[in-house]
Design an enzyme around this catalytic site. Structure first.
Site, PDB file in Angstrom:
ATOM      1  N   HIS A  47       0.819  -1.216   0.000  1.00 47.71           N
ATOM      2  CA  HIS A  47       0.000   0.000   0.000  1.00 47.71           C
ATOM      3  C   HIS A  47       0.853   1.267   0.000  1.00 47.71           C
ATOM      4  O   HIS A  47       1.604   1.522   0.931  1.00 47.71           O
ATOM      5  CB  HIS A  47      -0.906   0.006   1.237  1.00 47.71           C
ATOM      6  N   ASP A  49       0.177   5.490  -1.039  1.00 51.39           N
ATOM      7  CA  ASP A  49      -0.863   6.460  -1.393  1.00 51.39           C
ATOM      8  C   ASP A  49      -0.366   7.620  -2.251  1.00 51.39           C
ATOM      9  O   ASP A  49      -1.016   8.670  -2.281  1.00 51.39           O
ATOM     10  CB  ASP A  49      -1.498   7.025  -0.112  1.00 51.39           C
ATOM     11  N   GLU A 154      -9.111   1.272  -2.504  1.00 54.45           N
ATOM     12  CA  GLU A 154      -9.188   1.287  -1.047  1.00 54.45           C
ATOM     13  C   GLU A 154     -10.573   1.703  -0.564  1.00 54.45           C
ATOM     14  O   GLU A 154     -10.841   2.865  -0.324  1.00 54.45           O
ATOM     15  CB  GLU A 154      -8.130   2.213  -0.458  1.00 54.45           C
ATOM     16  N   HIS A 181     -13.339   1.577   3.913  1.00 52.48           N
ATOM     17  CA  HIS A 181     -12.334   2.479   4.472  1.00 52.48           C
ATOM     18  C   HIS A 181     -12.798   2.816   5.879  1.00 52.48           C
ATOM     19  O   HIS A 181     -13.133   1.911   6.649  1.00 52.48           O
ATOM     20  CB  HIS A 181     -12.104   3.698   3.565  1.00 52.48           C
ATOM     21  N   HIS A 222      -8.740  -2.183   7.357  1.00 51.66           N
ATOM     22  CA  HIS A 222      -9.792  -1.179   7.631  1.00 51.66           C
ATOM     23  C   HIS A 222     -11.128  -1.768   8.074  1.00 51.66           C
ATOM     24  O   HIS A 222     -11.960  -1.038   8.607  1.00 51.66           O
ATOM     25  CB  HIS A 222     -10.066  -0.269   6.429  1.00 51.66           C
ATOM     26  N   HIS A 243      -2.453  -3.347   4.461  1.00 53.22           N
ATOM     27  CA  HIS A 243      -1.695  -2.437   5.332  1.00 53.22           C
ATOM     28  C   HIS A 243      -2.304  -2.431   6.733  1.00 53.22           C
ATOM     29  O   HIS A 243      -3.041  -1.530   7.091  1.00 53.22           O
ATOM     30  CB  HIS A 243      -1.587  -1.036   4.719  1.00 53.22           C
ATOM     31  N   ASP A 350       2.043   1.911   3.720  1.00 51.84           N
ATOM     32  CA  ASP A 350       1.092   3.035   3.768  1.00 51.84           C
ATOM     33  C   ASP A 350       1.797   4.377   3.550  1.00 51.84           C
ATOM     34  O   ASP A 350       1.271   5.430   3.920  1.00 51.84           O
ATOM     35  CB  ASP A 350       0.325   3.048   5.104  1.00 51.84           C
TER      36      ASP A 350
HETATM   37 ZN   LIG Z   1      -5.690   2.911   4.507  1.00 49.82          ZN
END
Ligand SMILES: [Zn+2]
Length: 407
Positions: A47, A49, A154, A181, A222, A243, A350
């Site tokens: 993961h 972003d 995600e 999420h 999540h 993650h 992450d």
């Molecule tokens: Zn996340």
């Protein structure tokens, strides 16, 4: 033995025991041996972003920052030079859009835009990246000296309750979807919302089965612990947590509890450890739900986006997060090994989605320190390679085989 010596021995005993029980937690120094092991392995991070950063900076044309040039840290955790230094072999880039987009009915549009950003990012730097859709693609691209790039969506809000949208996201290259999420969906409970379904709805079960059929990895990061348990009952393929860290060491509701870790072992899946300071220390984890509540309260209090941003920044300054260190992250890796076994742990940093990274894991150049610390703690080259990427590669192959059988 004279009396004073006995007394001294008794006084010293707890310290000696403590010194033996506690691993050394100082600065980790990189050795050539660790670097060699690290770069010989295939590091697959679950993961990152970076695509979200382009949206945040309103820079879908890659004009404001060019990752071919070194980017100032901490503004960005990721650029090409640092990815190379970190030995990243494959990256799941996150196509994340805010859970709020579900209410505004813009989730699908924004998700498509994030997927578009990932495809264009890969095309913009063709000497560095290549799109990967299968485990074989990852291995081939790595051999070509490039970084295999995969897409992970995600949050199930991105499908807007439609299996047709789910299938379309797959056809656009998405190879995992995190089921939720931060907010509950109509069909799945999130770890950071008030439980409604205590797991999945019947439609949620059909989402999981359709993902199995497509060969899209089911990601239990999540989601609430009950949703994790429900998914593990339903899924026909091994799952991932792209993650997530271990709840036993840092009791954040989105970390994975031990009973689920045991089920992930039975399922054949992999939990990829998140580096975020708020998920790796107990103090940071306890601050998490308080922060989430403040976020939601302030969002209600300040409908104006700029005012909300300022108020939230002030709140965060008043409630500092303990940074944690590489030792905490390796503790999580070792805990998952202890409960689920060496075949069920991976890396899901992450980066560029987290506001605070631990000491010595500040950006994508730092992964070799994990290899070093694992080596320091006595893990073998083979074990380290499993953690870095071989485990998730195995999970991908298994999910592909399930899809092949249920075509
Ligand atoms: Zn996340």
């Amino acid at each position: 033995m004279p009396r004073f010596m006995i007394l001294t021995a008794i006084l010293l005993l707890p310290n000696i025991v403590l010194a033996q029980a506690q691993p050394k937690r100082g600065i980790v120094k990189l050795t050539d041996e660790a670097l060699k092991i690290h770069h010989a392995g295939l590091l697959i991070d679950g993961h990152n972003d970076l695509p979200w950063q382009y949206r945040k900076l309103d820079d879908f044309a890659f004009r404001k920052f060019d990752i071919a040039k070194p980017q100032p840290q901490p503004q960005l955790h990721t650029d090409i030079e640092r990815l190379r230094k970190g030995g990243v072999g494959a990256q799941f880039w996150s196509a994340y859009v805010d859970a709020d987009t579900a209410k505004k009915k813009t989730a699908v549009k924004q998700t498509l835009e994030q997927i578009d950003v990932i495809h264009r990012l890969v095309k913009a730097y063709p000497d560095t990246f290549a799109m990967a859709y299968t485990a074989d693609d990852i291995v081939r691209i790595r051999k070509e000296g490039k970084i295999a790039s995969l897409i992970g969506v995600e949050g199930g809000h991105s499908i807007d309750n439609s299996l047709g949208v789910l299938r379309t996201l797959h056809s656009l290259g998405t190879r995992y979807m995190t089921l939720t999420h931060s907010d509950n969906l109509d069909w799945a409970d999130s770890a950071t919302d008030v439980p409604k379904l205590n797991g999945l709805s019947p439609f949620g079960e059909s989402v999981v089965l359709e993902m199995n059929r497509l060969g899209m990895l089911v990601d239990i990061s999540h989601v609430s612990a009950d949703t994790m348990r429900h998914v593990l009952k339903v899924t026909k393929a091994p799952v991932i947590a792209s993650h997530s860290s271990a709840f036993a060491l840092a009791p954040h509701p989105r970390n994975v509890p031990d009973d689920v870790l045991k089920q992930v072992k039975t399922n054949g899946g992999v939990v990829m450890v998140n580096f975020y300071s708020g998920f790796i220390t107990p103090e940071g984890a306890r601050l998490g739900p308080v922060t989430m509540k403040a976020y939601r309260d302030l969002k209600k209090q300040y409908p104006n986006a700029e005012e909300f941003k300022a108020a939230y920044a002030t709140w965060k300054k008043e409630h500092p997060m303990p940074q944690g260190s590489i030792h905490d992250v390796v503790d999580h890796i070792e805990h998952i090994i202890k409960i689920a076994g060496i075949d069920h742990v991976g890396i899901g940093s992450d980066y560029d989605g987290i506001g605070s990274a631990p000491r010595q894991l500040e950006d994508v150049s730092t992964y070799p320190y994990i290899t070093q610390e694992l080596l320091n703690r006595g893990h073998s080259r083979e074990a380290i390679h499993k953690i870095l990427g071989a485990n998730v590669l195995r999970v991908m192959r298994a999910a592909e085989a399930v899809a092949e059988r249920t075509k």
